[in-house]
Design an enzyme around this catalytic site. Structure first.
Site, PDB file in Angstrom:
ATOM      1  N   HIS A  59      68.991   3.405  27.806  1.00 39.86           N
ATOM      2  CA  HIS A  59      68.047   2.383  27.167  1.00 39.86           C
ATOM      3  C   HIS A  59      69.084   1.878  25.824  1.00 39.86           C
ATOM      4  CE1 HIS A  59      64.341   4.391  28.579  1.00 39.86           C
ATOM      5  NE2 HIS A  59      64.202   3.307  29.009  1.00 39.86           N
ATOM      6  N   GLN A 106      71.128  -1.455  35.579  1.00 44.08           N
ATOM      7  CA  GLN A 106      71.425  -1.278  37.302  1.00 44.08           C
ATOM      8  C   GLN A 106      71.066  -0.241  37.743  1.00 44.08           C
ATOM      9  OE1 GLN A 106      75.763  -0.908  38.641  1.00 44.08           O
ATOM     10  NE2 GLN A 106      74.782   0.119  40.101  1.00 44.08           N
ATOM     11  N   GLN A 124      64.696  -4.034  40.577  1.00 47.50           N
ATOM     12  CA  GLN A 124      63.942  -4.693  39.653  1.00 47.50           C
ATOM     13  C   GLN A 124      64.990  -5.595  39.033  1.00 47.50           C
ATOM     14  OE1 GLN A 124      61.398  -2.557  36.376  1.00 47.50           O
ATOM     15  NE2 GLN A 124      63.386  -2.881  35.400  1.00 47.50           N
TER      16      GLN A 124
HETATM   17  P1  AMP Z   1      62.057   1.965  31.883  1.00 51.36           P
HETATM   18  O1  AMP Z   1      61.847   2.248  30.313  1.00 51.36           O
HETATM   19  O2  AMP Z   1      62.287   2.896  32.616  1.00 51.36           O
HETATM   20  O3  AMP Z   1      61.188   0.754  32.399  1.00 51.36           O
HETATM   21  O4  AMP Z   1      63.611   1.063  31.772  1.00 51.36           O
HETATM   22  C1  AMP Z   1      63.707  -0.046  30.808  1.00 51.36           C
HETATM   23  C2  AMP Z   1      65.249  -0.680  31.089  1.00 51.36           C
HETATM   24  O5  AMP Z   1      66.061   0.514  31.068  1.00 51.36           O
HETATM   25  C3  AMP Z   1      65.254  -1.050  32.520  1.00 51.36           C
HETATM   26  O6  AMP Z   1      66.174  -2.222  32.561  1.00 51.36           O
HETATM   27  C4  AMP Z   1      66.076   0.046  33.241  1.00 51.36           C
HETATM   28  O7  AMP Z   1      66.866  -0.574  34.067  1.00 51.36           O
HETATM   29  C5  AMP Z   1      67.121   0.547  31.880  1.00 51.36           C
HETATM   30  N1  AMP Z   1      67.446   1.680  32.268  1.00 51.36           N
HETATM   31  C6  AMP Z   1      66.663   3.061  32.692  1.00 51.36           C
HETATM   32  N2  AMP Z   1      67.473   3.959  32.900  1.00 51.36           N
HETATM   33  C7  AMP Z   1      68.720   3.594  32.720  1.00 51.36           C
HETATM   34  C8  AMP Z   1      70.039   4.094  32.718  1.00 51.36           C
HETATM   35  N3  AMP Z   1      70.108   5.603  33.088  1.00 51.36           N
HETATM   36  N4  AMP Z   1      71.075   3.597  32.361  1.00 51.36           N
HETATM   37  C9  AMP Z   1      71.196   2.340  32.403  1.00 51.36           C
HETATM   38  N5  AMP Z   1      70.014   1.457  32.207  1.00 51.36           N
HETATM   39  C10 AMP Z   1      68.658   2.183  32.337  1.00 51.36           C
END
Ligand code: AMP
Length: 285
Positions: free
Chosen positions: A37, A148, A153
């Site tokens: 994040h 990514q 999504q």
């Molecule tokens: P989430 O809180 O899991 O809904 O993720 C919020 C955002 O963070 C989304 O755009 C995810 O794709 C991104 N995200 C989650 N994990 C990662 C990661 N390991 N690397 C890069 N972006 C991430």
């Protein structure tokens, strides 16, 4: 750093930025923040004057029986991480603020959501696309950054922006990983110690696919088979899917020719993990 608990507060905050002629970057999250994040926050910061992060565990994207109630939450910690990263405002609404009891309009994407997680989690993307449309209308960002890591999504949101004419720039930022290669995820806290090691097999399988394609492999079934061997040898509880799809359409391919995505969803115990890699076949001369 401002914490906005209501839509009215969030709008007023962004209006202030706009009056000052500032460009607004936005990173939507479900909280329990990690380095993945924070890398999106940095990507937003590099492209804007003010960065807004939302922390909202969106109930409409969880099916009954999924982990909505158990999803990890720690707003104090998230707040600290955002402040340390120089975030300007955090939108942290209650579910009732986002979904008053009489909501009955939803946004559906009808093509890119047919396969992969869309096939295994009916209704999931309807919840995602609806909440992101709402967040875009509330925050009105100039640039929005997605990871990514959740490639389906990110592609679906790109289509939302295009088809519903949201006046913003979409950025898809690279996946951040643990030293083992395991993609960072809020859900990794569910993994028991042994499971965490076994879960590195997702990345090993993706690396194998990348290497096969680099070496000229074009038969998707053969590449998937070698990925499956690696994943199966880590004794997963279940494999939801291992697929190779076209980057533009997210439909399965039999031959890896243009830009493709190798994507997989695997369960260890009660933890469901997803990961992917973009496959670009070598240019023939
Ligand atoms: P989430 O809180 O899991 O809904 O993720 C919020 C955002 O963070 C989304 O755009 C995810 O794709 C991104 N995200 C989650 N994990 C990662 C990661 N390991 N690397 C890069 N972006 C991430």
């Amino acid at each position: 750093m401002k914490i906005c608990r209501t839509i009215r507060e969030m709008r007023a905050c962004v209006e202030g930025y706009r009056r000052a002629g500032m460009r607004v970057g936005f990173v939507p999250t479900m909280g329990y923040l990690h380095e993945g994040h924070l890398s999106l926050v940095r990507a937003a910061r590099a492209r804007s004057d003010r960065v807004v992060v939302s922390v909202f565990v969106n109930p409409t994207q969880f099916a009954p029986g999924e982990d909505y109630a158990a999803y990890p939450r720690d707003f104090q910690r998230d707040e600290g991480l955002c402040a340390a990263e120089g975030v300007d405002a955090v939108f942290y609404p209650e579910a009732a603020e986002m979904y008053p009891s009489d909501c009955c309009v939803y946004v559906d994407e009808t093509r890119l959501t047919r396969g992969l997680c869309g096939a295994v989690r009916p209704g999931h993307f309807r919840g995602v696309v609806t909440v992101v449309a709402k967040l875009f209308n509330i925050v009105t960002p100039d640039v929005a950054v997605f990871g990514q890591k959740d490639i389906q999504q990110a592609r679906v949101i790109e289509k939302l922006v295009e088809d519903l004419n949201f006046p913003l720039e979409m950025v898809i930022a690279p996946t951040q990983r643990e030293p083992s290669g395991l993609a960072m995820s809020s859900r990794n806290v569910y993994l028991a110690a042994g499971e965490r090691e076994r879960a590195a097999s997702l990345y090993q399988a993706l690396q194998r696919a990348e290497e096969d394609v680099r070496n000229g492999a074009t038969d998707a079934a053969a590449v998937i088979a070698s990925m499956r061997m690696i994943v199966e040898s880590s004794r997963p509880t279940a494999v939801d899917y291992i697929e190779i799809v076209d980057y533009a359409t997210l439909a399965g391919v039999s031959a890896i020719q243009g830009k493709c995505v190798a994507a997989l969803a695997v369960r260890y115990g009660r933890t469901r993990l997803i990961d992917n890699a973009i496959l670009v076949p070598p240019v023939k001369d």
